[in-house]
Design an enzyme around this catalytic site. Structure first.
Site, mmCIF file in Angstrom:
data_model
loop_
_atom_site.group_PDB
_atom_site.id
_atom_site.type_symbol
_atom_site.label_atom_id
_atom_site.label_comp_id
_atom_site.label_asym_id
_atom_site.label_seq_id
_atom_site.Cartn_x
_atom_site.Cartn_y
_atom_site.Cartn_z
ATOM 1 N N HIS A 43 32.624 34.877 35.460
ATOM 2 C CA HIS A 43 32.436 36.040 34.589
ATOM 3 C C HIS A 43 33.642 36.967 34.625
ATOM 4 O O HIS A 43 34.218 37.224 35.669
ATOM 5 C CB HIS A 43 31.127 36.769 34.887
ATOM 6 C CG HIS A 43 31.032 37.464 36.207
ATOM 7 N ND1 HIS A 43 31.426 38.773 36.364
ATOM 8 C CD2 HIS A 43 30.567 37.056 37.410
ATOM 9 C CE1 HIS A 43 31.189 39.128 37.634
ATOM 10 N NE2 HIS A 43 30.686 38.114 38.288
ATOM 11 N N ASP A 57 35.678 40.418 41.957
ATOM 12 C CA ASP A 57 34.391 39.876 41.533
ATOM 13 C C ASP A 57 34.316 40.060 40.031
ATOM 14 O O ASP A 57 34.047 41.164 39.557
ATOM 15 C CB ASP A 57 33.252 40.614 42.242
ATOM 16 C CG ASP A 57 31.877 40.222 41.732
ATOM 17 O OD1 ASP A 57 31.780 39.318 40.895
ATOM 18 O OD2 ASP A 57 30.896 40.849 42.169
ATOM 19 N N GLU A 90 27.722 39.306 33.113
ATOM 20 C CA GLU A 90 27.038 38.716 34.262
ATOM 21 C C GLU A 90 26.392 39.797 35.109
ATOM 22 O O GLU A 90 25.278 39.650 35.591
ATOM 23 C CB GLU A 90 28.033 37.905 35.111
ATOM 24 C CG GLU A 90 27.380 37.041 36.189
ATOM 25 C CD GLU A 90 27.163 37.758 37.531
ATOM 26 O OE1 GLU A 90 26.482 37.208 38.401
ATOM 27 O OE2 GLU A 90 27.681 38.896 37.715
ATOM 28 N N GLU A 91 27.117 40.900 35.276
ATOM 29 C CA GLU A 91 26.667 41.962 36.187
ATOM 30 C C GLU A 91 25.399 42.657 35.701
ATOM 31 O O GLU A 91 24.755 43.373 36.455
ATOM 32 C CB GLU A 91 27.781 43.004 36.384
ATOM 33 C CG GLU A 91 29.043 42.470 37.061
ATOM 34 C CD GLU A 91 28.846 42.122 38.530
ATOM 35 O OE1 GLU A 91 27.733 42.262 39.048
ATOM 36 O OE2 GLU A 91 29.842 41.694 39.154
ATOM 37 N N HIS A 128 31.722 44.746 45.249
ATOM 38 C CA HIS A 128 31.323 45.884 44.405
ATOM 39 C C HIS A 128 31.905 47.214 44.890
ATOM 40 O O HIS A 128 31.267 48.262 44.803
ATOM 41 C CB HIS A 128 29.793 45.981 44.263
ATOM 42 C CG HIS A 128 29.254 44.943 43.323
ATOM 43 N ND1 HIS A 128 28.071 45.092 42.647
ATOM 44 C CD2 HIS A 128 29.752 43.748 42.933
ATOM 45 C CE1 HIS A 128 27.861 44.031 41.896
ATOM 46 N NE2 HIS A 128 28.869 43.192 42.055
#
Lengths: 327, 345
Positions: free
Chosen positions: B62, B172, B204-205, B309
């Site tokens: 992603h 990420d 995606e998140e 994150h």
């Protein structure tokens, strides 16, 4: 001009998730003379179409409402139940409920020392009948009931049950009756089972496979004496959604709705809801994806027997739905 | 080259739902190694390297990152905000941010001074609604530049640490996107038979949304999902280590035989590999792929990453390189095997 008679009929009609028969029949009756095609899909979604050769646009307002379902009828003639859709035990005490057959009951609780520990399992329905045999004959596991409350209207607002999302249905019906002159192929969907996970919209979105989808549903407001930080307020106009937990509105759809509002002098406000979702959630993930947005009706006191919305906001929403249908 | 690519994409914003804003960047890097490019309707980028067979293999990583979204414009130049994707509010304190309004606006997120924070308050975890972006503008100027719904990200330039370690925001899952580019480069050198779809998925998140729509569109025979996994730190010692290879996952949501085949290929060609067991939900794009259409058999490969994150996510570039090469080799081996037999239960 606000059609109070229609709104009251929609609000009063029985139709918890999975039991949308009566509300579907009511809506069919209301719109059948205005549509080119009308059908009911295998899940029970009502799909009305105004045919065209252009862009395929899907509007969706859910016709189901939250309610309770009977899980057990005990020896003494009391009913145990659980929720259908988002209802919490602490909000149910003392409420008056009505079943599809017209019989009623009131929600009572077992004696509790710690009121904070109230759960659905400690509540029961008293249907006001001492004849246990009558209770057994007339109430069965799986029967559903909904709030019973009086429809009330002021100069500005409506207070009623199931405004979520019968006011959305009202908006689609009124828009459909004044469908704009357009080439667009427009589907007005009255979806089922939104309150238990937007299930109807999932299958309707798949079968219609639209180029653009717009859900019409209620949203919370930030104008009451509590802690929710939200810019949305009653009388602020149609709320154009930007984000909720089920969807980040496609930027082009957001821009289009903004443009249409400004061009047509429609009062609007932007909405970010930090919880919940709507039919646009599953629709926008259908197949290869569908650019989707939401037109929201600012509504206070959601998921209670007295939801409150502004009649002016509803008029603005109807204008915006019509503008989008014809764009 | 790999590092340049990562630095470039990590310093650009691709917040979930706004992946189209910097849409010129990925094509620039992927086009030399692929044959065609399209997007799905949610904004996922799909680069196809055509082969000679009918087999379609989808790689998914992603491109979107977590971010902030303006919810209210307050007096005194402050902005209230919510998060797009999961953010620990503590990681936002004392950060610089960029608000993407009509123009870029800089701001800071502060916190109450310790002198006047009482003991009771200190115990309470911070909430997003306690924090504000301070822009310094008067409200009347700010409303002309910022609207409710505009997004913001932490302002943080990528950083080279010692050796092959780097630290940046949004590794990420830009690390996964970089693995795809490494695989694309490797595959360009050999004549692969399968059609390979390098997919930088959107959103995606916020619930693996782009993976749902892009995998429906591609309709691949198998999926290779590239993610980041938790890397070892002094307070979490039993986790995979940085620099010791990508992490292959075993679990119910992943295809056991395909995973076994991948492990065999890595052993055969001496690619380093670490292992993790994920019995249930993986929380990755593999979740979406597995149940698209009739079902897509998937493997899941993760790059070990520290401080997930936050704006200082840290990885080892060696893991990205090794993962990219291992996947190219895996595709090559699949081309020369009976895929139906591998996928048969």
């Amino acid at each position: 001009m606000f059609n109070s008679e229609l709104m009251k009929k929609l609000s009063d009609c029985f139709g918890p998730s999975g039991r949308e028969k009566y509300i579907r029949e009511l809506i069919i009756d209301e719109i059948k003379d205005y549509v080119d095609e009308i059908s009911t899909d295998p899940l029970g979604n009502l799909i009305a179409r105004k045919k065209g050769s252009g862009k395929k646009i899907m509007f969706s307002a859910h016709m189901d409402q939250i309610g309770l379902i009977v899980t057990h009828v005990d020896e003494k003639g009391f009913l145990r139940f659980t929720n259908v859709g988002g209802l919490k035990a602490k909000n149910l005490l003392g409420l008056h409920m009505v079943f599809a057959n017209g019989l009623e009951g009131v929600i009572c609780q077992e004696e509790l020392k710690d009121k904070e520990k109230l759960t659905m399992g400690k509540l029961f329905l008293d249907v006001g009948v001492t004849d246990k045999e009558f209770v057994k004959q007339n109430f069965r596991v799986g029967d559903m009931c909904v709030f019973k409350s009086q429809y009330y209207e002021t100069e500005d607002c409506v207070i009623c049950k199931a405004a979520d999302d019968r006011v959305g249905c009202y908006i689609l019906i009124e828009a459909l009756k004044n469908h704009p002159n357009t080439d667009n192929d427009v589907y007005y969907v009255f979806s089922v089972q939104e309150e238990v996970g937007c299930r109807g919209a999932k299958t309707a979105g798949y079968s219609i496979n639209p180029d653009l989808a717009i859900a019409v549903d209620v949203t919370a407001t930030g104008d009451t004496p509590d802690e929710i930080i939200m810019e949305v307020k009653l009388d602020g106009g149609a709320a154009i959604k930007i984000k909720d937990n089920s969807l980040i509105v496609h930027p082009e759809v957001k821009d289009m709705l903004t443009y249409l509002s400004e061009k047509n002098n429609i009062k609007y406000q932007y909405e970010i809801l930090e919880f919940g979702g709507t039919d646009a959630g599953p629709i926008h993930l259908s197949r290869e994806g569908v650019p989707s947005g939401v037109i929201s009706i600012p509504t206070r006191n959601l998921h209670t027997s007295g939801e409150i919305f502004s009649k002016k906001d509803v008029e603005e929403c109807i204008k915006l739905v019509r503008a989008a249908a014809g764009h | 080259m790999l590092k340049d690519f990562l630095f470039d994409i990590c310093s650009s914003q691709f917040v979930s739902g706004f992946e189209h804003v910097n849409s010129h960047i990925l094509p620039k890097y992927f086009k030399p190694y692929t044959d065609s490019f399209e997007k799905d309707k949610l904004g996922s980028y799909i680069f196809k390297a055509s082969g000679t067979s009918e087999t379609n293999i989808m790689l998914a990583a992603h491109i979107d990152e977590i971010g902030l979204m303006v919810t209210e414009i307050l007096e005194g130049g402050f902005l209230s905000f919510t998060s797009v994707g999961g953010i620990n509010p503590a990681s936002l304190v004392a950060q610089e941010v960029t608000v993407f309004g009509k123009e870029k606006i800089f701001g800071v997120i502060g916190i109450k001074p310790p002198h006047i924070t009482d003991a009771e308050e200190r115990k309470k975890p911070l909430k997003l609604k306690d924090l504000y972006i301070d822009t310094g503008y008067p409200r009347e100027d700010l409303v002309k530049m910022v609207k409710v719904g505009d997004i913001a990200t932490i302002k943080r330039e990528p950083l080279s640490l010692q050796g092959s370690r780097i630290s940046a925001k949004a590794l990420d899952d830009r690390a996964g996107v970089a693995v795809m580019l490494e695989t694309a480069k490797e595959l360009k050198k050999i004549s692969h038979k399968s059609n390979v779809f390098f997919t930088a998925t959107a959103q995606e998140e916020t619930g693996t949304r782009g993976a749902k729509t892009s995998s429906y569109k591609i309709n691949p025979h198998i999926g290779i999902v590239l993610e980041v996994g938790f890397g070892m730190t002094p307070d979490m010692t039993d986790l995979p280590q940085l620099g010791k290879g990508p992490i292959v996952a075993f679990g119910g949501r992943l295809n056991a035989k395909l995973t076994k085949k991948f492990v065999e290929v890595c052993k055969k060609y001496n690619y380093p590999l670490q292992y993790e067991a994920v019995p249930g939900r993986t929380g990755t794009d593999a979740e979406a792929l597995q149940i698209t259409r009739e079902g897509i058999p998937c493997i899941l490969l993760s790059i070990p990453l520290r401080y997930m994150h936050t704006s200082v996510e840290t990885i080892d570039l060696k893991d990205v390189e090794n993962a990219g090469k291992a996947i190219a080799r895996f595709i090559n081996e699949l081309d020369n095997s009976d895929l139906e037999e591998i996928l048969c239960f």
